[in-house]
Write an enzyme that holds these catalytic residues in place. Structure first.
Site, PDB file in Angstrom:
ATOM      1  N   GLY A  46       0.824  -1.211   0.000  1.00 53.33           N
ATOM      2  CA  GLY A  46       0.000   0.000   0.000  1.00 53.33           C
ATOM      3  C   GLY A  46       0.858   1.260   0.000  1.00 53.33           C
ATOM      4  N   CYS A 130      -7.055  -2.362   6.187  1.00 54.12           N
ATOM      5  CA  CYS A 130      -5.902  -2.663   7.038  1.00 54.12           C
ATOM      6  C   CYS A 130      -6.339  -2.578   8.503  1.00 54.12           C
ATOM      7  CB  CYS A 130      -4.761  -1.681   6.776  1.00 54.12           C
ATOM      8  SG  CYS A 130      -3.403  -1.960   7.934  1.00 54.12           S
ATOM      9  N   GLY A 244      -6.742 -15.470   0.558  1.00 55.89           N
ATOM     10  CA  GLY A 244      -6.895 -15.973   1.918  1.00 55.89           C
ATOM     11  C   GLY A 244      -6.352 -17.383   2.023  1.00 55.89           C
ATOM     12  N   GLY A 245      -5.077 -17.494   2.361  1.00 58.87           N
ATOM     13  CA  GLY A 245      -4.502 -18.805   2.655  1.00 58.87           C
ATOM     14  C   GLY A 245      -4.224 -19.679   1.449  1.00 58.87           C
TER      15      GLY A 245
HETATM   16  C1  SIN Z   1      -0.091  -3.592   7.406  1.00 61.20           C
HETATM   17  O1  SIN Z   1       0.698  -2.893   6.760  1.00 61.20           O
HETATM   18  O2  SIN Z   1      -0.235  -3.451   8.619  1.00 61.20           O
HETATM   19  C2  SIN Z   1      -0.911  -4.635   6.704  1.00 61.20           C
HETATM   20  C3  SIN Z   1      -1.639  -4.092   5.567  1.00 61.20           C
HETATM   21  C4  SIN Z   1      -3.044  -4.535   5.467  1.00 61.20           C
HETATM   22  O3  SIN Z   1      -3.492  -5.401   6.222  1.00 61.20           O
HETATM   23  O4  SIN Z   1      -3.752  -4.005   4.621  1.00 61.20           O
END
Ligand code: SIN
Length: 285
Positions: A46, A130, A244-245
């Protein structure tokens, strides 16, 4: 040769296996194990308007059949991505999906406006899920009204596909899916991590510094499959990207069977940096 090409909405992908955001750096970090151009797409960590240092350590812990992370969206910022990383991804012919994060609607817009100046981006994936930050993230992804406002505000800024990565922790995943789609999202990514806690019995403290984090890996696969299936049943026309997994080609097939057009491989890469390629070759087989 097996034909693996697929579409996520209007976006054509050479195959349905994508590297998930936050598990593959910015697309170039694991080139010796997995060249980004071999995959359907790479989804970047991100990106926010300015670099972020993220949460204090420890911020990852292995759990039975999974892991919990609380990275806090550490990233190099959109400008460094555009100048230092994107040119090489472009040159290699990688299909790049940029995961976009902001603490406010304006910050999401700032990131997209900067990326719009660049060639070689296939789609945006909005991170509204997040679980590890106090502002932004899940705040948008849990509230249908806030999410609709975010997506409809960003929609006019770009012709590129807007994907929305949803939170499994939302009180009503169907309500937020509907909000995102009605506001102009082209596809939904399902799902981000589940809020979770690991405790170290020896230290009597949480295993990671922030306490809670997000659980990923095989432990969540049945939960993620259920959410993809439910959203597909409710919105059969909506393009879905399942996550997911996923550790194997068979796992990927399971997500395709319940309605996903493509899948993202995440936690598996921490165990095997070539996991995306193994999933791809198993899928082909
Ligand atoms: C994080 O950077 O804490 C994880 C990112 C996410 O879960 O979107």
């Amino acid at each position: 040769m097996v034909q693996l090409a697929t579409n996520v909405g209007s976006l054509k992908l050479q195959n349905p296996v994508l590297a998930a955001s936050g598990t593959f750096g910015y697309g170039l970090d694991l080139v010796d194990f997995c060249p980004p151009e071999a995959l359907g797409a790479v989804v970047t960590k991100g990106l926010s308007p300015k670099p972020r240092i993220g949460n204090p350590n420890p911020r990852i812990v292995e759990t039975p059949a999974g892991m919990i992370n609380s990275i806090g969206l550490q990233n190099i910022g959109v400008e460094a991505f555009c100048t230092e990383v994107l040119p090489t991804l472009r040159q290699r012919g990688a299909c790049v999906v940029v995961n976009v994060f902001g603490e406010t609607e304006e910050e999401y817009a700032t990131v997209i406006e900067r990326l719009e100046k660049e060639e070689g981006i296939a789609a945006y994936e909005l991170n509204v899920s997040c679980p590890n930050v106090n502002k932004g993230g899940m705040e948008f992804g849990h509230d249908p009204k806030l999410l609709a406002s975010l997506v409809s505000g960003l929609r006019p800024l770009t012709q590129r596909p807007l994907w929305v990565k949803l939170s499994p922790n939302a009180p009503s995943p169907l309500a937020v899916a509907e909000a995102a789609l009605s506001a102009g999202a082209d596809a939904l990514t399902l799902v981000n991590t589940f809020r979770a806690l690991s405790v170290n019995a020896k230290t009597r403290k949480p295993s990671i510094a922030t306490g809670f984090g997000g659980l990923s890996g095989p432990a969540i696969k049945p939960l993620a499959l259920r959410l993809v299936w439910e959203v597909h049943r409710a919105f059969p026309q909506a393009p879905l990207v399942g996550i997911g997994g996923i550790m194997s080609g068979t796992d990927a097939v399971e997500f395709l069977l319940v309605g996903a057009s493509a899948v993202q491989v995440g936690t598996a890469t921490f165990r095997n940096p070539g996991a995306c390629l193994s999933v791809l070759s198993e899928l082909e087989a």
